[in-house]
Each structure stands twice: as C-alpha cells, then as structure tokens.
Design an enzyme around this catalytic site. Structure first.
Site, PDB file in Angstrom:
ATOM      1  N   GLU A  47       0.499  -1.219   0.165  1.00 49.91           N
ATOM      2  CA  GLU A  47       0.351   0.042   0.445  1.00 49.91           C
ATOM      3  C   GLU A  47       0.884   1.313   0.240  1.00 49.91           C
ATOM      4  O   GLU A  47       1.023   2.581  -0.637  1.00 49.91           O
ATOM      5  CB  GLU A  47      -1.233  -0.110   1.025  1.00 49.91           C
ATOM      6  CG  GLU A  47      -2.224  -0.752   1.271  1.00 49.91           C
ATOM      7  CD  GLU A  47      -1.395  -2.630   1.726  1.00 49.91           C
ATOM      8  OE1 GLU A  47      -1.906  -3.173   2.631  1.00 49.91           O
ATOM      9  OE2 GLU A  47      -0.473  -2.580   2.241  1.00 49.91           O
ATOM     10  N   THR A 159      14.289 -42.513  -9.195  1.00 51.55           N
ATOM     11  CA  THR A 159      14.869 -41.559  -8.502  1.00 51.55           C
ATOM     12  C   THR A 159      16.835 -41.437  -9.110  1.00 51.55           C
ATOM     13  O   THR A 159      17.227 -39.765  -9.636  1.00 51.55           O
ATOM     14  CB  THR A 159      14.700 -40.585  -7.468  1.00 51.55           C
ATOM     15  OG1 THR A 159      15.256 -41.538  -6.395  1.00 51.55           O
ATOM     16  CG2 THR A 159      13.740 -39.761  -7.602  1.00 51.55           C
ATOM     17  N   THR A 194      21.377 -37.887   1.621  1.00 46.38           N
ATOM     18  CA  THR A 194      21.149 -36.501   0.255  1.00 46.38           C
ATOM     19  C   THR A 194      23.156 -35.862   0.050  1.00 46.38           C
ATOM     20  O   THR A 194      23.846 -35.566  -0.820  1.00 46.38           O
ATOM     21  CB  THR A 194      20.587 -35.003  -0.313  1.00 46.38           C
ATOM     22  OG1 THR A 194      19.451 -36.240  -0.252  1.00 46.38           O
ATOM     23  CG2 THR A 194      20.817 -35.117  -1.309  1.00 46.38           C
ATOM     24  N   ARG A 205      20.300 -20.125  -6.638  1.00 48.51           N
ATOM     25  CA  ARG A 205      21.303 -19.831  -7.883  1.00 48.51           C
ATOM     26  C   ARG A 205      19.936 -19.094  -9.447  1.00 48.51           C
ATOM     27  O   ARG A 205      18.882 -19.315  -9.683  1.00 48.51           O
ATOM     28  CB  ARG A 205      22.167 -20.407  -8.878  1.00 48.51           C
ATOM     29  CG  ARG A 205      22.937 -21.693  -8.366  1.00 48.51           C
ATOM     30  CD  ARG A 205      24.224 -22.633  -8.404  1.00 48.51           C
ATOM     31  NE  ARG A 205      22.963 -23.385  -9.024  1.00 48.51           N
ATOM     32  CZ  ARG A 205      22.368 -24.607  -8.516  1.00 48.51           C
ATOM     33  NH1 ARG A 205      22.965 -25.119  -6.880  1.00 48.51           N
ATOM     34  NH2 ARG A 205      21.791 -25.937  -8.047  1.00 48.51           N
ATOM     35  N   GLU A 292      14.632 -30.951  -0.655  1.00 48.91           N
ATOM     36  CA  GLU A 292      15.544 -31.726  -1.783  1.00 48.91           C
ATOM     37  C   GLU A 292      15.699 -32.886  -1.132  1.00 48.91           C
ATOM     38  O   GLU A 292      16.815 -32.973  -0.413  1.00 48.91           O
ATOM     39  CB  GLU A 292      15.793 -30.684  -2.855  1.00 48.91           C
ATOM     40  CG  GLU A 292      15.036 -29.931  -2.981  1.00 48.91           C
ATOM     41  CD  GLU A 292      16.176 -29.235  -4.639  1.00 48.91           C
ATOM     42  OE1 GLU A 292      16.561 -30.107  -4.838  1.00 48.91           O
ATOM     43  OE2 GLU A 292      16.143 -28.193  -4.737  1.00 48.91           O
ATOM     44  N   GLY A 294      15.955 -37.327  -0.636  1.00 52.69           N
ATOM     45  CA  GLY A 294      15.780 -38.801  -0.631  1.00 52.69           C
ATOM     46  C   GLY A 294      15.069 -39.694   0.031  1.00 52.69           C
ATOM     47  O   GLY A 294      14.017 -38.988   1.114  1.00 52.69           O
TER      48      GLY A 294
END
Length: 371
Positions: A47, A159, A194, A205, A292, A294
């Site tokens: 606003e 995966t 991971t 990135r 992110e 496993g």
C-alpha cells in the site's frame, strides 16, 4: 484486482517472511494512479509503495479506491500500519481479497478503515491471494510452514539407478524451474544421505533470467551428525542448521566452527522429531519449506503427516530397477494408499511438472504462471 495479484506474485521471491501483497490505486474517474508490492523484509508494504507511486506521478489519492490482495496491516512492526497510511492519503474505498490471518491484524485493519469512514469490500481474488501466500497462512494458522517436497525422477518412478547415479534424469529446463521454487522458500531441507551421496550446494542460483535475491535457510536432517565438515554446503555465506539427536557439545563444535547452528531434537523412536522441527521452523518465521531429499526422508515426512504438497518432475524415460520416489512400506490393501489430487500439470521442456496435494486436503485453484 487481477493487476494487484500479478504485482503480489512479483514480490514472492523477495518478501519472505512477510506475505506477498500487491496494491493498485484507482482514481475516482477510473484511472490507475499507483502500483506497488511488498518489498524486502523491513521495507515498505504494498500500500505504501502504491501511495508513493501515485505521489511520484503527481496524482491525488483523495477519494481513490485501493485494491489490495490482503487486509492492510494495523500494527506497528518494522514499518507503520498500512491502514493509517491509506486513511491519511484520503482514499475513499478499499477492496481487499481476504483478511490477514496474523493475530496482530485479523480484521483490525478493516475495522480501523471503516471507523475512518472508508468503504471496505472483502472477497475479490480470495482464492488466488490465499495461494500466493499459502505458506504465510500455514504459519499463522498452524504454527508451521507449508511443506513442499520436490522430487525428480523417471516416468517409471525412479530417482536414481541402482548404483546411485542420478545426474541428470530430468532436463536443464526442469532444473531451472526447480530453482524458482527453491527461491521462494524460507528454508530448504535435505537429509544427510543426500549430502553424503551428492555433496550438493542447495543454494538458489540464477534461473530463467531471474537473479537470486536471497538465500533461504538450509536445514540438514542428520540424526548422527555424519555430515562432513568439508561438505560444499558450508562454503556459502548463508544460514545453515543441522538437526540431530546428538546432544554431545563436543560433536557440535566442528560445525559451529563452520558457522552452522546445531539443533538437538530427538524423537521417541531415536530419530529426529520431525513434528517438533516443523514447529521450530514456524517459530523461525519460515513460511514455505522446500524439501529436496532422498526417498527415506521423504517417506518419513509423509508418514509424520508433515508433507502438504509434492512437486514432481517426471522425465520421459524408463530406467527399470533403481531407487524409488519414496521408501514407503508395502501395503496389503489399495485403500491404504495415500491418495493425492493434482492441482497443476504442465510441460517444462521435455518433462512433466506435476503438483499434487493430499486428496483429503482443501482443494483450491492454483496457478504457477508467475512467481
């Protein structure tokens, strides 16, 4: 209101933990005289930005209508109350998408506007505005973030290959798209598995021409503190939180030397208490948690009832034997399955992007056309 919603979408990457809000000022004769959206934390709200825009254009705001995607705030935080700014500007009408769930506001902004003689309408754009701030609403109403697990795999649900190779199953386009979801989160969560297998950076990135405005908190679930102190994730200037069951302070010291924080959260089963972790992240003002991880950690989050949404990227490939999307236990009956409902399906390069929520969760319209 559509224009205000589009402005709010532009704020999503820069404004957390504040909600993404857009504002449009329209003059009494129907001209758009001011535009604005939420700025970085501690900066002006939508606003105020719209009022400043109108002033820069030399436009009078007396009698104008303000279209905003969330109730104007009524409390003194890092900035002053937006409802007071609108009152001082002499606007005659405020059209808002929905009430702010923050207990510090929660209708008080509307009440103050009405007490000043300003006409207030609530409702237009409600579903879209709620979706834009689904994490903020989660934190304010449930005390924990909206948890979104991102999983990339093949069409037959793998995966990685049996030997662990996984780079890259999906396309560069899918990976760039995933960066945008990572960028809008307040925190990125992964597991020690991971880290040990991929040694990832897990930072935001530049993707699709959108520069990274900030780095979310990185959270590593590591019950036994197996994360190497030489891991790449420690090489960046960003907050990092290791969550463990190890209470021995001497085991914490090497991580503290790498500017990481160690949080001890043991659960009753000897593993990390994931429910307590989500509550802690809510306390730390994390609106959206981007996972992110496993198959084991993804399954654990699901079984703990913590996953709200899945972001699947599926490549048009068949890999055969390999690692599954989630390491779930075997079922004996089909009706024991976790039923999901798709909320968005799109093509990203050669891959499919699927957004799914639990079928028993409230279903709302969702658009990913803008971030």
């Amino acid at each position: 209101m559509d224009q205000a919603l589009a402005l709010a979408a532009q704020a999503r990457l820069i404004c957390p933990p504040n909600p993404a809000v857009g504002a449009v000022l329209m003059s009494a004769d129907g001209r758009v005289i001011g535009l604005g959206h939420t700025q970085v934390r501690g900066g002006p709200h939508a606003e105020v930005m719209a009022l400043r825009d109108a002033q820069a254009r030399g436009e009078s705001t007396h009698g104008a209508t303000a279209y905003v995607t969330l109730e104007p705030c009524s409390h003194q935080g890092r900035t002053g109350p937006c409802c007071d700014a609108l009152i001082a500007a002499g606007v005659g009408r405020v059209v808002a998408s929905l009430q702010d769930p923050n207990p510090l506001v929660a209708g008080q902004g509307f009440a103050r506007l009405r007490a000043a003689g300003i006409d207030v309408e609530v409702g237009p754009g409600e579903e879209a505005a709620r979706e834009l701030n689904i994490g903020f609403f989660s934190r304010m109403t449930r005390g924990r973030p909206w948890v979104r697990s991102k999983i990339a795999g093949s069409l037959d649900g793998r995966t990685a290959l049996e030997n662990g190779v996984s780079q890259w199953i999906t396309s560069p386009e899918a990976r760039a798209d995933g960066q945008l979801w990572r960028a809008r989160a307040g925190a990125v969560l992964t597991g020690v598995g991971t880290v040990l297998e991929d040694d990832p950076l897990l930072n935001v990135r530049d993707a699709q021409g959108v520069p990274a405005p900030r780095q979310p908190l990185l959270v590593v679930v590591d019950s036994q503190l197996r994360t190497p102190t030489t891991a790449r994730l420690f090489t960046l200037d960003r907050p990092c939180l290791l969550v463990t069951t190890v209470a021995d302070a001497s085991r914490h010291a090497p991580y503290l030397a790498r500017n990481a924080e160690v949080l001890v959260l043991p659960g009753p089963d000897g593993r990390i208490d994931l429910v307590a972790l989500m509550t802690e992240l809510g306390r730390r003002e994390v609106n959206e948690l981007h996972v992110e991880a496993g198959p084991v950690l993804n399954a654990a989050l699901l079984q703990a009832g913590m996953t709200d949404e899945w972001l699947f990227y599926l490549a048009p490939k068949l890999l055969g034997p390999g690692r599954p999307l989630l390491a779930l236990p075997a079922l004996s009956q089909l009706d024991q399955a976790c039923a999901l409902a798709f909320t968005d399906i799109d093509r990203i390069g050669p891959d499919l992007r699927l957004l799914a929520r639990r079928a028993d969760a409230p279903r709302q319209s969702f658009s990913t056309s803008t971030f």
